[in-house]
Structures are given as C-alpha cells and as structure tokens.
Enzyme design. Structure first.
Site, short mmCIF file in Angstrom:
data_model
loop_
_atom_site.label_atom_id
_atom_site.label_comp_id
_atom_site.label_asym_id
_atom_site.label_seq_id
_atom_site.Cartn_x
_atom_site.Cartn_y
_atom_site.Cartn_z
N GLY A 23 104.50 94.98 -4.33
CA GLY A 23 104.49 95.29 -5.73
C GLY A 23 105.88 95.53 -6.27
O GLY A 23 106.26 95.00 -7.30
N GLN A 24 106.66 96.33 -5.56
CA GLN A 24 107.96 96.69 -6.13
C GLN A 24 109.12 96.36 -5.22
O GLN A 24 110.19 96.93 -5.33
CB GLN A 24 108.00 98.19 -6.44
CG GLN A 24 106.80 98.70 -7.16
CD GLN A 24 105.84 99.37 -6.18
OE1 GLN A 24 106.26 99.91 -5.17
NE2 GLN A 24 104.56 99.30 -6.45
N GLY A 25 108.92 95.45 -4.28
CA GLY A 25 110.07 95.17 -3.44
C GLY A 25 109.81 94.09 -2.40
O GLY A 25 108.72 93.56 -2.28
N ASP A 63 95.73 100.43 -7.26
CA ASP A 63 96.07 99.01 -7.14
C ASP A 63 95.39 98.43 -5.90
O ASP A 63 96.02 97.76 -5.09
CB ASP A 63 97.59 98.83 -7.07
CG ASP A 63 98.01 97.41 -7.44
OD1 ASP A 63 97.15 96.65 -7.94
OD2 ASP A 63 99.18 97.06 -7.22
#
Ligand SMILES: *[C@@H]1O[C@H](CO)[C@@H](O)[C@H](O)[C@H]1NC(C)=O
Ligand SMILES: *[C@@H]1O[C@H](CO)[C@@H](O)[C@H](O)[C@H]1NC(C)=O
Ligand SMILES: *[C@@H]1O[C@H](CO)[C@@H](O)[C@H](O)[C@H]1NC(C)=O
Ligand SMILES: *[C@@H]1O[C@H](CO)[C@@H](O)[C@H](O)[C@H]1NC(C)=O
Ligand SMILES: *[C@@H]1O[C@H](CO)[C@@H](O)[C@H](O)[C@H]1NC(C)=O
Ligand SMILES: *[C@@H]1O[C@H](CO)[C@@H](O)[C@H](O)[C@H]1NC(C)=O
Ligand SMILES: *[C@@H]1O[C@H](CO)[C@@H](O)[C@H](O)[C@H]1NC(C)=O
Ligand SMILES: *[C@@H]1O[C@H](CO)[C@@H](O)[C@H](O)[C@H]1NC(C)=O
Ligand SMILES: *[C@@H]1O[C@H](CO)[C@@H](O)[C@H](O)[C@H]1NC(C)=O
Ligand SMILES: *[C@@H]1O[C@H](CO)[C@@H](O)[C@H](O)[C@H]1NC(C)=O
Length: 728
Positions: free
Chosen positions: A423-425, A538
């Site tokens: 998601g973020q990396g 999520d």
C-alpha cells in the site's frame, strides 16, 4: 593515548576490510531462493522451493519441528527421504542427515532394510561413517538386500562386560565394536544376531554413524534415537542437463578435465557395490566457490595472505586468474637505506592516516546529524511517545534497526531483492546478519499523512501477537524514508495463489475453507482486542499472505486504526481499496467493524469463484465481484459462477452455506451483516461437518463420526477463551 587506540583500531579495521577472504557469495541459483533454513545453509544444487534445486533428489523442505513460526525452530529436510539435514558440504559432496539407529531388545535375530537410497544418486559415505554395534555379544552385520540376502558387506561382534576393548575413542568402552563401511553403499539391511543366550537385559544396537560425531558427541544409545550419518552425492543423469554449467556448455567437455577451466566434473570410479556413476563437480585449484553455479567458482587471491602463496620474502606476489606469480623485486638490500625508507614511509603513512581519520570523524559527525534529522523527520519522536504512552512492555518487542544493517541485508536495496509493492511502499527481501530472512518495507513518499499511517502500523503491530497476522520485527528511522522490518512470508499473496497456476498445491476446497477461517479468526481477534478494537480497513486478497504451509497471514496495517470507544468513527477521507470498500462507509465516511466484514465478504466471494474483486473482463456484466456475486445468488445462478475446483470438490450443501454467509457479509446495510465473531464460528462449524463427512466417506462408521464431531465442537467452544488469552 586515546587517539592511538582509535588509530590502531582503525588500522585493524582497514586491514580486515580490504582482505576479507571470507565474504560470503550467494550460493543459490536465483536470488528469490532461500539461502538458509534454520541454521543450515542450503547451497545449490540443493534448494528450497520451485526452481531452486536441480532435481527431485535435491529438494529441501524447510519446516518447523513443532507448530511454532519461530524461524529458530525451522529445520531442513530432504524431501524424498524425509530426513533432517544437518549440513551440506559442496566441496566434499556430502550431506549429513539424521538417521534412526536400529535396535533390538529381544533375543532373536532381527533385521531392517535401509533401501531408500537404492535408486538415489546418494550413498552412505565410506570415508566419514563407521558401522557400530553395541550390546553384549552382539553379532551385527550389513548384508545385501537383493539379490542374495546372505551376502555380507561387513560387520563385527561386540564383546561383553569388562572386556578390555580399545579401538577408536568411544568404542574403547565395553560392549561396543565398530568396523569400516564398504564404498558406494546404496542399500543394505542391518542384521542383529545376539549371541548372549539371554544373559543380558540390555538392548542391542547396530547403526551407521558419522565417525567424527561418534568420537566426540555420542553419549549413550537408546532405541528411539537418531544419529548423524554422512551421505555422499552426485548429480543423477536426469538432472545433469538442468545444471546451469552444463546447459551453457557441452557435457562431454565438462567431464574431461581441463586445467584452464575454473571447475571440472567427473564420475567417481565404481568399485564394488551399486551404480554410483553420478558425476560431481569441483572448483579447480586456485578457485573456490560453488561449481554447480555459473561463474560459481571464483579466483582465489593468493597474494592476499602469506600462507596462500610461496613467494619468497623479497619477491612481490601478483595474483593471476587461477594462480599467482612471484615477481622478483630488484632493489639493493642495504640496511641503512631500508631503515630510512621504513621510517619515512611510516611517517607518510601516519600523515595519510591522520588526514584520513579527521576526514572520517567529520564525515561521521555529519552522518550522525543526518541520521538524527531523519529520525525526527520520520516521526521517531512521535513513535517513541506513542509507544511509551500506550504500553511500556511492548516497546521492547520492537527493535530499532540501524540503517547499515539493513543495507547489508538487502544488497543496498538492490532491485532484484524487490518482492512486491505494498500500500505505501516497496517490499524487499533481505537476510539479517543472524541469518533470519525478513521482508523490509520502504515507504514511498514522506508526507505528513503517510507518516501517520506508518507510525500507526508500527504502533498497532507492536500490540498484535497472532499467528495469522504478519509479525513486525522492528523498524528503522535513520534513513531518508522510514523502513519496517517484518517476518518473511514465503508463498506470496492469496490473490496470486487464487489467480496463479500452482500445480503442486492447487487451492483446494479444504485449503480455501481453512484460509477463510484463519483470516476470519484473525479479524475476530483484532475486533475483540480487549481494551480498544482494531479495524484493519484494507482487507483484500493481496493483503493476505501465505506462508510455507499456505497458512494465511494478514498484512499491511497502514491505514488501520485503534478505536477508542468514546471517539466517533468519523474520518475525513475514505481509505481502502476499490472493490472491497463497504458502500455504507463510502457514503457516510463512518468506518465500523461491519466495514471489515464487508471486505472479508469480498474475499470469501473470491475464494468461492476464483474471480478478481474488480475486473473489466470475463463473464460479468458488472465490474464489482460483490455485486455480481449477490445478483447471481438472487438470480439462482450460484453454481454457474463458482470456481471449477470448488464445484468438483465441495458438497453442494457446504457451498450453499458458505455462499449464504458471504451474501450476508455483503449486505448493503452494515447492521444486517454478521459480526466477525459469528463469521468465524460459522466457518468453523462448516469445516467440522466437512471433516465429519470426509470421515464418513472413508469409514462409513457412524460412531467414529460422532466422537469426531463432539471433539471438534470442543475446539469451537474454546475459540473464545483462546482469543481472550491471545488478546491479553
Ligand atoms: C527467479 O525466480 C523468479 C520467480 O520464480 C523468476 O520470475 C525469475 O525469472 C528467476 N530469475 C532467474 C534469473 O532465473
Ligand atoms: C517449539 O519448540 C521449542 C523448543 O524446541 C519451544 O521452545 C517452543 O515453545 C515450541 N513452540 C510451540 C508452539 O510449541
Ligand atoms: C541456531 O543457532 C543458535 C545459536 O547457535 C541456537 O540457539 C539455535 O537453537 C539454532 N537453531 C537451530 C534450528 O538449530
Ligand atoms: C567441506 O569439506 C572439505 C573437505 O573435507 C573441508 O575442507 C571443509 O572444511 C568442509 N566445509 C565445511 C563448511 O565444513
Ligand atoms: C527387506 O527386503 C527384502 C527384499 O525386498 C524382503 O524380502 C524383506 O522381507 C525385507 N525385510 C524387512 C525387515 O523389511
Ligand atoms: C576411552 O577414550 C577416552 C578418550 O580417548 C578416554 O577419556 C576414556 O578414559 C577411555 N575409556 C576407557 C574405558 O578406556
Ligand atoms: C521409544 O518410543 C516408544 C514408542 O514411541 C516409546 O513407547 C518408548 O518409551 C520410547 N523409548 C525411549 C527410551 O524413549
Ligand atoms: C548415467 O549415464 C552414464 C553415461 O551415459 C551411464 O554410464 C550410467 O549407467 C547412467 N546411470 C544411470 C543410473 O542411468
Ligand atoms: C563436445 O566436446 C567434445 C570434446 O571437447 C567434442 O568432441 C564434441 O564435438 C563437442 N560436442 C558438441 C555438440 O559441441
Ligand atoms: C580447455 O578450456 C579452454 C577454455 O575454456 C579451451 O579454450 C580449450 O580448448 C579447452 N581444452 C580442451 C582440451 O578441451
């Protein structure tokens, strides 16, 4: 004084760094293969996982000795024989395995067949093993199994009681004898014939054993023990052409010794027993490494260390490919000249080191400053505060890694270590200095909000200890972007598993059900976490990872939140992934426990249909699987949309129950959806009745089925207390 010490240490360091002959090169064929299992390094041609080993004989499975997920308890096993591997030596072509000893506690003749290596390119090493017999007047031997079981390959008779027997170092004790093992022993039977006429109440033993281990570590035999035995191996004919070295060359040429090659392969001479013409490879003189890998044999720098070359004192050593040469240095050896030379060069050296040292000190100070800056910028202070305000004990669970360690673990974050994009990396695979394989998540962007998510993930994961939730090992805040370090989960995501063609372990109905139960259990655990519930926010099939036994682990807690009951659940932005987001949350921006239930419902629908949550292709007229699933059920077309594997394996009744549960999870009204607790329980009940009917099919005995059911029911009712235990 202090300066001198520092200088001295630095000098030592410089010397160690510049001539480190022990730097470990990769010994696997593909960087996505595991280098180790437990404490055992697994060099090619052996390997763990598809594409990592040369042929079936060399496949290693890495499994836990009990059910713990702790990497310290992982052990490698040769899959074909199911024998635990203790170590593998490429140079000597050996593998040490645990092998059970043979014992007889009766007074008659007994034997056992050791025939698992009969057709293998492995045999019991004659160089490294002894055949040992123990007991009182034990007449033990190795015999042929086929064609004539009376042919003896050797054996010995142990003396009884205080007989002064001195052979070897352990067998000098009484009631023991040992003998050599014939060469190329593939299969044999161990025969024990006690000759003590029932005078002893001890058991008799006969076994092969690693001679070195026997002489140093062996203590006392017992009937159930296993001991290390050394096997020698070569590459079987069938696998030979899959070797990268053979693929890129010509087998005939490789089997002919050629001194200008870095490696060579040869078939050992067949002497007495069995066919062991399986070739083995070696690095040539002047090279070391792994001869089974392309360019695996690397030139040895003989000049790096005085004992590797024979150059005389006044000669200069020059390394060459595969060898070295000694070049005479032609200067006059006049003493005063040398002294002056030595002292001036010492002076110059000192100057150079002084300069270099002060440069280093300045650089280091700058680096420390930079690290501090990053630490602050990455929310280090915020994190420290968060962790300390929540619970003191948990802070110790999270290790703060330093950036050097992680750079080393990931080859400076090399692109071929990337295993995914979360998601973020970006996620990298790495190996820590202690041999642990880890996944390292490197954040993409550093804006305030992402930073919040990052800190969030650390804080949340530091509280969670559940076997179906990915474990966070620590984090690193000293780099430009923050890094999170997790346990490494080897089998990819549930999405890949459902969509990919895994021929070995296709997603069967039982596995789908088990995965659903594991995820539901973990979510139930998160939702019921005692003081403040955690919503994942999520849940999707790409956030469910599968470990080596295809057990589910929930990952990516970036946007999860603790919910303090007195707080409202309002948030300004809708987070989540399209196709999984609860439509109610989408409208109201109010995230509830039922929003996770909705997302889980989508995952259930994926498990049932094998379809993706969002797809613009295929048979559906709508992009969203949730809508498609519910409308198909309402249109009485459930069996038209199921995955073929599910249709084939599952009973209709069970499918309908799961589908109904899915439909309830996907209800547009949150309050009409079941809670995660209800979902987990219902799935468990389905699994149990599944087991019961499997049993019924197998035995057809009603009584057994009933006991099975009642035992299993106990498991369900213990679910609550178990979760409570876990959440404290
Ligand atoms: C390594 O393995 C991965 C996954 O199986 C594969 O995609 C990749 O092509 C392999 N790389 C090499 C160099 O064989
Ligand atoms: C697994 O075994 C080790 C020791 O061999 C023990 O410390 C650990 O607690 C065990 N784990 C489980 C889950 O049984
Ligand atoms: C690995 O080595 C460590 C330290 O030597 C030891 O504590 C641990 O038990 C070993 N693990 C296995 C699986 O042998
Ligand atoms: C492998 O065997 C060779 C030859 O017997 C030996 O010199 C070497 O030390 C062994 N390597 C390891 C890692 O034990
Ligand atoms: C060993 O193998 C031989 C030949 O297959 C068989 O006759 C014999 O019964 C076996 N012995 C044992 C103890 O299994
Ligand atoms: C056997 O050998 C070991 C080691 O060499 C020695 O310590 C021990 O005393 C010996 N035992 C006997 C009974 O000779
Ligand atoms: C060996 O194993 C058997 C069955 O598993 C068990 O009954 C027996 O007690 C064990 N003996 C020893 C010495 O551990
Ligand atoms: C493997 O191939 C070699 C050479 O062709 C042959 O001599 C040997 O018998 C074969 N071994 C087996 C087990 O088929
Ligand atoms: C392989 O090498 C051998 C000897 O080096 C040579 O005689 C033979 O022609 C080569 N075969 C091929 C297909 O290149
Ligand atoms: C030995 O190897 C070298 C380099 O690969 C090659 O040029 C040479 O022809 C080979 N010699 C023989 C006898 O095969």
């Amino acid at each position: 004084m202090e300066l001198q010490m520092v200088l001295f240490r630095m000098l030592v360091l410089v010397i160690m760094c510049s001539v480190n002959p022990f730097a470990r090169a990769s010994e696997v064929i593909n960087s996505s293969c595991l280098e180790d299992c437990g404490n055992v390094s697994i060099p090619y041609p052996f390997g763990i996982g598809n594409g990592c080993y040369v042929g079936d004989w060399f496949e290693i499975v890495c499994k836990s000795s009990n059910d713990s997920y702790d990497p310290r308890f992982l052990k490698p096993f040769l899959k074909k024989f199911n024998r635990e591997v203790l170590d593998i030596n490429i140079t000597a072509s050996t593998v040490r395995v645990e092998y059970p000893i043979f014992s007889s506690c009766t007074n008659g003749m007994e034997s056992t067949n050791n025939s698992e290596l009969a057709k293998a390119p492995f045999f019991f090493s004659d160089i490294n093993n002894n055949f040992v017999a123990m007991g009182c007047h034990n007449d033990a031997s190795m015999r042929s199994i086929f064609p004539d079981p009376s042919i003896s390959y050797g054996g010995c008779k142990s003396p009884c009681d205080k007989a002064p027997f001195t052979y070897g170092s352990f067998c000098n004790a009484t009631n023991c004898c040992q003998t050599a093992v014939p060469s190329h022993l593939h299969a044999f039977s161990t025969v024990i014939e006690p000759k003590n006429n029932g005078r002893s109440d001890e058991c008799n033993y006969a076994f092969l054993i690693d001679r070195n281990w026997f002489e140093t570590k062996f203590t006392k035999p017992n009937p159930n023990m296993s001991v290390p035995v050394v096997l020698e191996w070569g590459i079987d004919n069938a696998s030979l052409y899959s070797l990268p070295t053979v693929k890129n060359s010509n087998l005939t040429a490789i089997l002919e010794y050629n001194s200008s090659m870095a490696y060579y392969c040869s078939r050992p001479q067949i002497t007495r027993i069995g066919d062991s013409s399986a070739p083995r490879c070696r690095c040539n003189n002047g090279y070391r490494g792994n001869p089974y890998l392309l360019r695996g044999c690397r030139d040895i720098d003989e000049c790096a260390s005085a004992h590797l070359n024979r150059c005389a004192y006044e000669e200069r050593c020059e390394n060459t490919e595969g060898y070295y040469r000694c070049v005479p240095s032609n200067y006059k050896s006049k003493k005063p000249f040398i002294i002056i030379g030595v002292s001036t060069s010492l002076g110059v050296l000192f100057l150079i080191f002084g300069g270099w040292w002060s440069y280093k000190v300045i650089k280091k100070r700058r680096r420390v400053k930079r690290k501090e800056k990053f630490f602050k910028q990455n929310g280090g202070l915020l994190l420290e505060k968060q962790l300390s305000t929540n619970n003191k004990d948990n802070v110790e669970n999270i290790k703060l890694f330093n950036s050097k360690e992680l750079e080393k673990a990931t080859d400076q974050f090399s692109a071929d270590r990337i295993i995914g994009h979360g998601g973020q990396g970006t996620i990298y695979k790495g190996m820590l200095a202690d041999g642990r394989i880890v996944a390292i998540k490197k954040s993409n962007i550093i804006d305030e909000e992402k930073l919040q998510e990052f800190i969030n993930e650390v804080v949340i994961l530091s509280k969670i200890n559940h076997r179906n939730v990915v474990k966070l090992l620590g984090c690193c805040l000293e780099t430009e972007v923050p890094l999170l370090i997790y346990e490494f989960i080897s089998n990819g995501t549930l999405a890949q598993y459902l969509n990919g063609q895994n021929e070995k372990f296709p997603p069967t109905w039982d596995m789908r059900l088990r995965i659903a139960i594991e995820v539901a259990g973990a979510l139930f655990y998160l939702h019921s976490a005692a003081s403040s519930p955690i919503y994942h926010r999520d849940i999707k099939s790409t956030n469910i990872l599968l470990d080596e036994k295809y057990r589910a682990k929930i990952a990516d807690f970036g946007i999860s939140r603790y919910v303090n009951i007195d707080q409202t659940h309002l948030s300004t932005l809708v987070h989540g992934t399209f196709g999984y987001v609860d439509p109610e949350y989408f409208q109201s921006s109010q995230f509830t426990d039922k929003s996770d239930v909705y997302s889980f419902g989508v995952v259930l629908a994926e498990l049932l249909t094998g379809e993706k949550a969002i797809s613009s292709t295929g048979m559906r007229d709508t992009k969203s699987l949730a809508t498609f699933f519910v409308s198909s059920m309402e249109g009485n077309n459930l069996f038209g949309i199921l995955d073929s594997q599910v249709l084939k394996e599952a009973e209709k009744e069970k499918i309908i129950t799961v589908a109904n549960l899915t439909k309830r999870c996907l209800n547009l009204k949150g309050r009409k959806r079941p809670t995660m607790r209800e979902v987990a329980m219902e799935l468990e009940v389905i699994q149990m009745s599944q087991r019961a009917s499997n049993l019924k099919q197998k035995y057809g005995e009603i009584e057994d089925v009933e006991t099975e059911i009642s035992e299993q029911y106990d498991v369900t009712s213990s679910l609550d207390s178990q979760s409570l235990l876990l959440s404290t």
